[in-house]
Scaffold this motif. Structure first.
Motif, PDB file in Angstrom:
ATOM      1  N   LEU A  64       0.736  -1.185  -0.396  1.00 49.87           N
ATOM      2  CA  LEU A  64       0.378  -0.330   0.282  1.00 49.87           C
ATOM      3  C   LEU A  64       1.207   1.065  -0.248  1.00 49.87           C
ATOM      4  O   LEU A  64       0.932   2.600  -0.991  1.00 49.87           O
ATOM      5  CB  LEU A  64      -0.847  -0.007   1.254  1.00 49.87           C
ATOM      6  N   LEU A  75      -1.279  -0.350  11.826  1.00 47.67           N
ATOM      7  CA  LEU A  75      -0.952  -0.486  10.161  1.00 47.67           C
ATOM      8  C   LEU A  75      -0.707   1.144   9.945  1.00 47.67           C
ATOM      9  O   LEU A  75       0.080   1.086   9.012  1.00 47.67           O
ATOM     10  CB  LEU A  75      -2.218  -0.633   9.540  1.00 47.67           C
ATOM     11  N   PRO A  76      -1.553   2.087  10.008  1.00 48.17           N
ATOM     12  CA  PRO A  76      -1.052   2.985  10.071  1.00 48.17           C
ATOM     13  C   PRO A  76       0.577   3.812  10.039  1.00 48.17           C
ATOM     14  O   PRO A  76       1.097   4.503  10.059  1.00 48.17           O
ATOM     15  CB  PRO A  76      -2.066   4.442  10.439  1.00 48.17           C
ATOM     16  N   ILE A 136       2.376   2.122   7.651  1.00 44.87           N
ATOM     17  CA  ILE A 136       2.184   2.375   6.503  1.00 44.87           C
ATOM     18  C   ILE A 136       3.051   4.324   6.192  1.00 44.87           C
ATOM     19  O   ILE A 136       3.631   4.427   5.213  1.00 44.87           O
ATOM     20  CB  ILE A 136       0.939   2.594   5.661  1.00 44.87           C
ATOM     21  N   LEU A 170      -5.955  10.717  -2.199  1.00 50.12           N
ATOM     22  CA  LEU A 170      -7.271  10.341  -1.506  1.00 50.12           C
ATOM     23  C   LEU A 170      -6.813   9.226  -1.035  1.00 50.12           C
ATOM     24  O   LEU A 170      -7.461   8.809   0.308  1.00 50.12           O
ATOM     25  CB  LEU A 170      -8.304   9.851  -3.011  1.00 50.12           C
ATOM     26  N   VAL A 171      -6.100   8.316  -1.823  1.00 47.78           N
ATOM     27  CA  VAL A 171      -5.483   7.253  -0.839  1.00 47.78           C
ATOM     28  C   VAL A 171      -4.537   7.434   0.333  1.00 47.78           C
ATOM     29  O   VAL A 171      -5.612   7.272   1.328  1.00 47.78           O
ATOM     30  CB  VAL A 171      -4.194   6.486  -1.808  1.00 47.78           C
ATOM     31  N   ALA A 231      -7.828   8.834   7.455  1.00 45.11           N
ATOM     32  CA  ALA A 231      -9.013   8.669   8.040  1.00 45.11           C
ATOM     33  C   ALA A 231      -9.303   8.161   9.058  1.00 45.11           C
ATOM     34  O   ALA A 231     -10.826   8.826  10.042  1.00 45.11           O
ATOM     35  CB  ALA A 231     -10.435   8.503   7.167  1.00 45.11           C
ATOM     36  N   PRO A 232      -9.561   6.298   8.453  1.00 43.67           N
ATOM     37  CA  PRO A 232      -9.871   5.808   9.797  1.00 43.67           C
ATOM     38  C   PRO A 232      -9.706   5.825  11.168  1.00 43.67           C
ATOM     39  O   PRO A 232     -10.120   5.689  12.024  1.00 43.67           O
ATOM     40  CB  PRO A 232      -9.404   3.663  10.088  1.00 43.67           C
ATOM     41  N   PHE A 233      -8.669   6.350  11.621  1.00 44.38           N
ATOM     42  CA  PHE A 233      -8.058   7.073  12.717  1.00 44.38           C
ATOM     43  C   PHE A 233      -9.619   7.905  14.043  1.00 44.38           C
ATOM     44  O   PHE A 233      -9.360   8.171  14.360  1.00 44.38           O
ATOM     45  CB  PHE A 233      -7.227   7.770  12.074  1.00 44.38           C
ATOM     46  N   VAL A 293      -5.941   9.792   2.034  1.00 48.16           N
ATOM     47  CA  VAL A 293      -6.619  10.852   3.036  1.00 48.16           C
ATOM     48  C   VAL A 293      -7.309   9.337   3.760  1.00 48.16           C
ATOM     49  O   VAL A 293      -7.841   9.058   4.197  1.00 48.16           O
ATOM     50  CB  VAL A 293      -7.692  11.108   2.453  1.00 48.16           C
ATOM     51  N   LEU A 294      -7.683   8.322   2.870  1.00 45.35           N
ATOM     52  CA  LEU A 294      -8.073   7.114   3.002  1.00 45.35           C
ATOM     53  C   LEU A 294      -7.158   6.258   4.104  1.00 45.35           C
ATOM     54  O   LEU A 294      -7.866   5.552   4.242  1.00 45.35           O
ATOM     55  CB  LEU A 294      -8.631   5.652   1.874  1.00 45.35           C
ATOM     56  N   VAL A 295      -6.201   6.385   3.962  1.00 49.24           N
ATOM     57  CA  VAL A 295      -5.088   5.798   5.200  1.00 49.24           C
ATOM     58  C   VAL A 295      -5.374   6.108   6.555  1.00 49.24           C
ATOM     59  O   VAL A 295      -5.924   5.543   7.623  1.00 49.24           O
ATOM     60  CB  VAL A 295      -4.008   6.013   4.509  1.00 49.24           C
TER      61      VAL A 295
END
Lengths: 266, 308
Positions: free
Chosen positions: B105, B189-190, B193, B119-120, B126-128, B122-124
């Motif tokens: 990723l 994971l974040p 990453i 965008l990707v 945002a779940p935070f 942000v998607l990584v």
């Protein structure tokens, strides 16, 4: 086999997107289950569609109180950590002095310490001092662990700043304060904003350190923790979904502003 | 910048040069003072207090006294070594899984995403922002007995293999080591990453072209060029994942059972429920020592300056 060849060529993209799906899956589940009407206390299996929780997000006793407490703590922790952290970051990047290495280590250690160790040791301090556990001890703890992250974020930005811009301002007879407010601060702003956002998110979401140092005060993560044992109200999913949407909007608006600035300055 | 408008005409005279220069030398110390004081008082000093607590004996009623009772460390280790080993094992497995899942990723964002990159990212991130406890609870729904995931794994006979390995029990996933490791991997994971992405992004894309021009296959290019250059990200990502995961008890409590308790759980209950402060302090000191050894190795390798 053309399918296999296609798979092999795009292996990294496929693997990356699968990881992304893994990361977002729980958020989707949270969102879907915010429209559930559970049978009984636990919201773990799908029963039927309902908008009840969205119509009455604060319908659960104590939940919105804990939410507003968490927001207050997060705001003050962000202010405290951002001010202190920005000062440290500037000192570390702009000045050469003795003890720089020791200070770098002191900044680094809180990030490299299991949270439970920090939480437990801070509690021994508070117990030894006879401090009343509650709002203030939580705030002190949050500023402490957010500080290092702010320093790291601001440092990264300040390091890439051209010091000649400030020299130029001084050559143009700007005083130190004027130089700082009109030149330095605007350039460092994205780093400071990133640090502040990180501090807010970390403080708002912290459970382990808060759990140790909160006494009988209940923040939102602690409310969620308690509800996992007692039965989870659907409203928790509503709040979770709202947080996700607000976060995506904030980041996207930030991106838009950054893009527009970039386009405006040729 | 419209500085020229406000600029004063010119300083009337040069004030004494000496004074400002000594004052300027003190500037960094004034800038550092409040923040460093905060860290010393609320981070370093508590560790000293905890060290002294760990060698105390006594009880809550009679009070605690420093008696240099190092036996507590030995007792804590002999009583709770299963939880210790389990913590290191789970955290280690989760870290390896994070690296395996996170690398593609991070690579995708750095080199392949193009205009989708932001965008990707942000998607990584945002779940935070949805409270991690809420998201961890969502895993209870995903891994529930009779849920789609468990059914699929059962149909594919994956759970027979994992049960044989001792990762799952009785064809269910919840309340097993696998669920805990799954939650740990997901939650951290974040932290893997983002450092990976930062160090991959710094790599000059022309190096890949150069490797290709020298007849390196994509696999060789990755092995000889990309991966070595991303090592700072791998090292810091590994530590940022492993350290918090080794002290975590939320995943073990929410997704596991009494057989999957980690050391954080023990520290928490000794401190907040049993109120056996010396044992709790000794346990968290042992955990810290293990982690500090790893951090020292890390600092030797890459220095503190370029972390994250």
């Amino acid at each position: 086999m053309p399918v296999l060849r296609w798979l092999r060529r795009h292996l990294i993209v496929i693997a990356g997107l699968l990881t992304l799906a893994y990361m977002i899956l729980p958020n989707i589940v949270v969102m879907v289950f915010s429209f559930n009407k559970p049978n009984g206390r636990f919201n773990y299996s799908w029963q039927r569609f309902s908008l009840d929780a969205w119509k009455d997000p604060c319908g659960v006793a104590d939940m919105c109180g804990s939410l507003s407490l968490s927001l207050q703590i997060a705001v003050w922790a962000t202010v405290g950590a951002t001010v202190l952290g920005t000062m440290i970051a500037f000192a570390l990047v702009r000045y050469r002095f003795r003890a720089r290495g020791a200070i770098n280590s002191l900044i680094f250690l809180p990030m490299a310490m299991p949270e439970v160790v920090m939480a437990a040791s801070l509690l021994t301090l508070f117990l030894n001092m006879g401090a009343q556990l509650g709002f203030w001890t939580i705030l002190i703890a949050h500023i402490m662990f957010c500080l290092s992250f702010v320093v790291t974020a601001v440092k990264a930005r300040v390091m890439s700043m051209d010091p000649r811009l400030e020299e130029a301002a001084r050559d143009l007879y700007a005083g130190p304060v004027q130089t700082f407010v009109r030149v330095t601060l605007p350039i460092a702003a994205p780093g400071i904003a990133a640090g502040a956002l990180l501090a807010f998110a970390l403080s708002f979401d912290d459970f382990i350190i808060t759990n140790f140092n909160a006494g009988s005060t209940v923040t939102f993560p602690m409310f969620v923790w308690g509800s996992a044992q007692r039965g989870t109200p659907v409203q928790i999913n509503v709040i979770g979904t709202a947080m996700f949407i607000i976060a995506v909007l904030v980041v996207l608006v930030g991106q838009l502003i950054a893009n527009r600035r970039k386009n405006a300055r040729p | 910048m419209s500085l020229t408008k406000e600029a004063p005409p010119a300083p009337a005279t040069e004030p004494e040069v000496r004074k400002p220069s000594t004052r300027r030398r003190l500037v960094p110390y004034w800038l550092l003072l409040p923040g460093i004081l905060w860290l010393v008082v609320f981070f370093a000093l508590p560790l000293v207090y905890q060290a002294s607590t760990s060698v105390q004996t006594g009880s809550l009623e009679k009070g605690f006294e420093v008696t240099w009772h190092f036996q507590t460390y030995w007792d804590a280790l002999t009583d709770y070594y299963p939880q210790f080993i389990r913590s290191l094992l789970y955290a280690g497995t989760a870290t390896i899984l994070c690296l395996l899942l996170g690398y593609p990723l991070a690579y995708l964002i750095a080199f392949k995403a193009g205009r989708w990159r932001n965008l990707v990212l942000v998607l990584v991130i945002a779940p935070f922002f949805t409270s991690f406890l809420i998201r961890t609870l969502a895993w209870k729904t995903i891994l529930a007995d009779g849920g789609a995931v468990v059914d699929a794994l059962n149909t594919l006979h994956v759970l027979d293999v994992t049960s044989w390995l001792g990762w799952t029990e009785n064809n269910r996933v919840l309340a097993t080591p696998m669920a805990v490791v799954c939650g740990l991997t997901y939650n951290f994971l974040p932290f893997m990453i983002l450092p990976l992405y930062t160090s991959l992004e710094r790599i000059d894309g022309r190096l890949h072209e150069a490797a290709g021009d020298l007849y390196a296959t994509p696999a060789t290019t990755f092995r000889k060029v990309t991966f070595p250059l991303s090592m700072p990200g791998v090292v810091s990502g590994t530590l940022l994942t492993f350290i918090p995961a080794s002290g975590d008890y939320v995943n073990a409590e929410l997704l596991g059972s009494t057989d999957t308790k980690m050391v954080g759980s023990v520290i928490q209950s000794q401190f907040l429920r049993v109120l056996d402060y010396p044992t709790a302090a000794a346990l968290s000191f042992i955990l810290m020592a293990v982690v500090l050894v790893m951090v020292t190795v890390y600092i030797r390798r890459s220095g503190t300056e370029d972390l994250v």
